[in-house]
Design a protein around this motif. Sequence first.
Motif, PDB file in Angstrom:
ATOM      1  N   THR A  17       0.831  -1.203   0.000  1.00 35.77           N
ATOM      2  CA  THR A  17       0.000   0.000   0.000  1.00 35.77           C
ATOM      3  C   THR A  17       0.866   1.254   0.000  1.00 35.77           C
ATOM      4  O   THR A  17       0.567   2.223  -0.710  1.00 35.77           O
ATOM      5  CB  THR A  17      -0.956  -0.015   1.210  1.00 35.77           C
ATOM      6  N   ALA A  18       1.945   1.258   0.754  1.00 32.90           N
ATOM      7  CA  ALA A  18       2.860   2.408   0.761  1.00 32.90           C
ATOM      8  C   ALA A  18       3.501   2.588  -0.617  1.00 32.90           C
ATOM      9  O   ALA A  18       3.633   3.718  -1.099  1.00 32.90           O
ATOM     10  CB  ALA A  18       3.930   2.226   1.834  1.00 32.90           C
ATOM     11  N   GLY A  21       0.932   4.034  -2.920  1.00 31.07           N
ATOM     12  CA  GLY A  21       0.750   5.453  -2.633  1.00 31.07           C
ATOM     13  C   GLY A  21       1.850   6.307  -3.238  1.00 31.07           C
ATOM     14  O   GLY A  21       1.579   7.369  -3.827  1.00 31.07           O
ATOM     15  N   ARG A  25       1.504   9.179  -6.205  1.00 32.36           N
ATOM     16  CA  ARG A  25       2.087  10.522  -6.069  1.00 32.36           C
ATOM     17  C   ARG A  25       3.007  10.825  -7.253  1.00 32.36           C
ATOM     18  O   ARG A  25       2.955  11.918  -7.840  1.00 32.36           O
ATOM     19  CB  ARG A  25       2.862  10.632  -4.762  1.00 32.36           C
ATOM     20  N   GLU A  46      -5.681  -2.589  -6.002  1.00 23.60           N
ATOM     21  CA  GLU A  46      -4.725  -1.519  -6.313  1.00 23.60           C
ATOM     22  C   GLU A  46      -4.103  -1.689  -7.684  1.00 23.60           C
ATOM     23  O   GLU A  46      -3.761  -0.711  -8.349  1.00 23.60           O
ATOM     24  CB  GLU A  46      -3.641  -1.395  -5.229  1.00 23.60           C
TER      25      GLU A  46
END
Length: 174
Positions: A17-18, A21, A25, A46
């Motif tokens: 998940t990181a 993310g 970005r 995802e």
Amino acid sequence: MSGLIHIYCGDGKGKTTAAVGLSVRAAGNGWNILFVQFMKIQKSGEINLLKSLPGVTVLRTRRGGGFSICMDEKRKRETIEGHNELLKEVIGIVQKGETDLLVLDEIMSAYNTGLIDKKMFEDFVVHKPDYLELVMTGRNPPQNLLDIADYVSEIKKIKHPYDRGIQGRKGIEQ
């Protein structure tokens, strides 16, 4: 710009998940992202989102994969071959100079279980292009990779529903 090396590790939920993310970005800033999943063969939300973003390419294990403790010798051989083919493909793409961010999701699992050519992988990491931002995820990164990383973020499990027998849920873990 000089690209740095990130490791997202630990026994907690959120390493992938990181990485997702950070990929979102970077895509929002016009970067070209190559998001590569080793070991994972199950569907996950995802990945659908990442594939829809401009500038994001997703590659996943095509042969073998899954939990290493559940693999018989044939499955292990298939996984090693599949992972090595995938890594060679990634190296070829990166060498074209069009990737700003490379995520190698669950690479630590493939590395630690001997399901990837360690020398080829280590050589790539040590000699990555200077501009390339590299993210690696997974549990128990080896010391040699920790030593060369610029960022190391450990995600620690305090409590998880799986401990009570609750399986992964769509939209949360899947």
